[in-house]
Design a protein around this motif. Structure first.
Motif, mmCIF file in Angstrom:
data_model
loop_
_atom_site.group_PDB
_atom_site.id
_atom_site.type_symbol
_atom_site.label_atom_id
_atom_site.label_comp_id
_atom_site.label_asym_id
_atom_site.label_seq_id
_atom_site.Cartn_x
_atom_site.Cartn_y
_atom_site.Cartn_z
ATOM 1 N N ASP A 88 0.846 -1.185 0.000
ATOM 2 C CA ASP A 88 0.000 0.000 0.000
ATOM 3 C C ASP A 88 0.885 1.240 0.000
ATOM 4 O O ASP A 88 1.602 1.507 0.969
ATOM 5 N N ALA A 89 0.837 2.001 -1.078
ATOM 6 C CA ALA A 89 1.687 3.190 -1.207
ATOM 7 C C ALA A 89 1.358 4.257 -0.172
ATOM 8 O O ALA A 89 2.184 5.113 0.128
ATOM 9 N N ASP A 90 0.159 4.223 0.394
ATOM 10 C CA ASP A 90 -0.235 5.209 1.400
ATOM 11 C C ASP A 90 0.208 4.828 2.806
ATOM 12 O O ASP A 90 0.110 5.630 3.724
ATOM 13 N N GLN A 91 0.664 3.599 2.984
ATOM 14 C CA GLN A 91 1.082 3.137 4.307
ATOM 15 C C GLN A 91 2.568 3.431 4.495
ATOM 16 O O GLN A 91 3.388 3.058 3.667
ATOM 17 N N LEU A 121 -1.230 5.302 8.315
ATOM 18 C CA LEU A 121 -2.034 5.103 7.116
ATOM 19 C C LEU A 121 -3.048 6.229 7.082
ATOM 20 O O LEU A 121 -3.820 6.395 8.033
ATOM 21 N N HIS A 122 -2.996 7.009 6.005
ATOM 22 C CA HIS A 122 -3.871 8.179 5.851
ATOM 23 C C HIS A 122 -3.750 9.102 7.065
ATOM 24 O O HIS A 122 -4.735 9.613 7.583
ATOM 25 N N GLY A 123 -2.514 9.275 7.559
ATOM 26 C CA GLY A 123 -2.241 10.178 8.659
ATOM 27 C C GLY A 123 -2.565 9.649 10.046
ATOM 28 O O GLY A 123 -2.369 10.333 11.035
ATOM 29 N N ARG A 124 -3.021 8.415 10.133
ATOM 30 C CA ARG A 124 -3.386 7.844 11.435
ATOM 31 C C ARG A 124 -2.354 6.786 11.846
ATOM 32 O O ARG A 124 -2.087 5.844 11.101
#
Length: 150
Positions: A88-91, A121-124
C-alpha cells in the motif's frame, strides 16, 4: 515546443520499489545501527542472506517500508505464500520493535519472532502485532505464518 506524451498510469506492481527517502546511505528502516545498503538492502538485492529469523523479520519489515513486494514473496514459504502481493503506497512504516525470539540459531531449523510494527495510514498511527514462524530450508530462512494468539 513539442508536446509531451502523457505517461500511462503505473500499475501497482510497476510502482517505484523504494520511496525516494530511502537510499542505500539512509539509516535502515529495520532500526539496526547500519545503512539500508549495508543492512536490509543487501538482503533485498541478493548480496546477503538473513542469517537468523530475526534478521529475516527485519529485512521483511524493511521490504514493506521500501515497497519491495518481490522480496517479500521470495522469502515466504511456498506452502503459505500468496500468489501476489501489493504494498500500500499510502502506508508508511515508522518503526519496528522486536519483542522476543525463540530458536533460530545455527543449530535450529525453526524459530519465531514476536514483534510490533508501527505505521501510519492516511495520517493515522497504528501498529501490527505478530508472532511469526520461520523455517530454514536448504540453508535459507523463510517466513511461514503468524502463530495464533495465546
Amino acid at each position: 515546443m513539442p508536446k509531451k506524451k502523457p505517461h500511462p498510469p503505473k500499475k501497482p506492481h510497476q510502482a517505484t520499489r523504494r520511496p525516494d527517502a530511502v537510499t542505500p546511505a539512509s539509516p535502515c528502516p529495520c532500526g539496526r545501527d547500519a545503512t539500508y545498503g549495508d543492512c536490509c538492502g543487501a538482503c533485498h538485492t541478493g548480496r546477503a542472506a538473513a542469517p537468523t529469523p530475526e534478521r529475516l523479520m527485519r529485512s521483511r519489515y524493511s521490504a514493506f517500508a521500501v515497497g519491495d513486494a518481490g522480496y517479500l514473496l521470495r522469502t515466504w514459504h511456498p506452502r503459505t505464500r500468496p500468489a501476489g502481493l501489493e504494498c500500500d503506497a499510502d502506508q508508511r512504516w515508522t518503526g519496528l520493535e522486536i519483542l522476543g525470539t525463540t530458536g533460530g540459531s545455527a543449530f535450529h531449523d525453526e524459530g519465531t519472532v514476536e514483534f510490533r510494527a508501527h505505521y501510519t495510514l492516511h495520517g493515522r498511527a497504528d501498529s501490527q502485532y505478530e508472532n511469526s514462524r520461520f523455517v530454514r530450508e536448504d540453508g535459507r530462512w523463510l517466513y511461514v505464518d503468524a502463530l495464533p494468539p495465546v
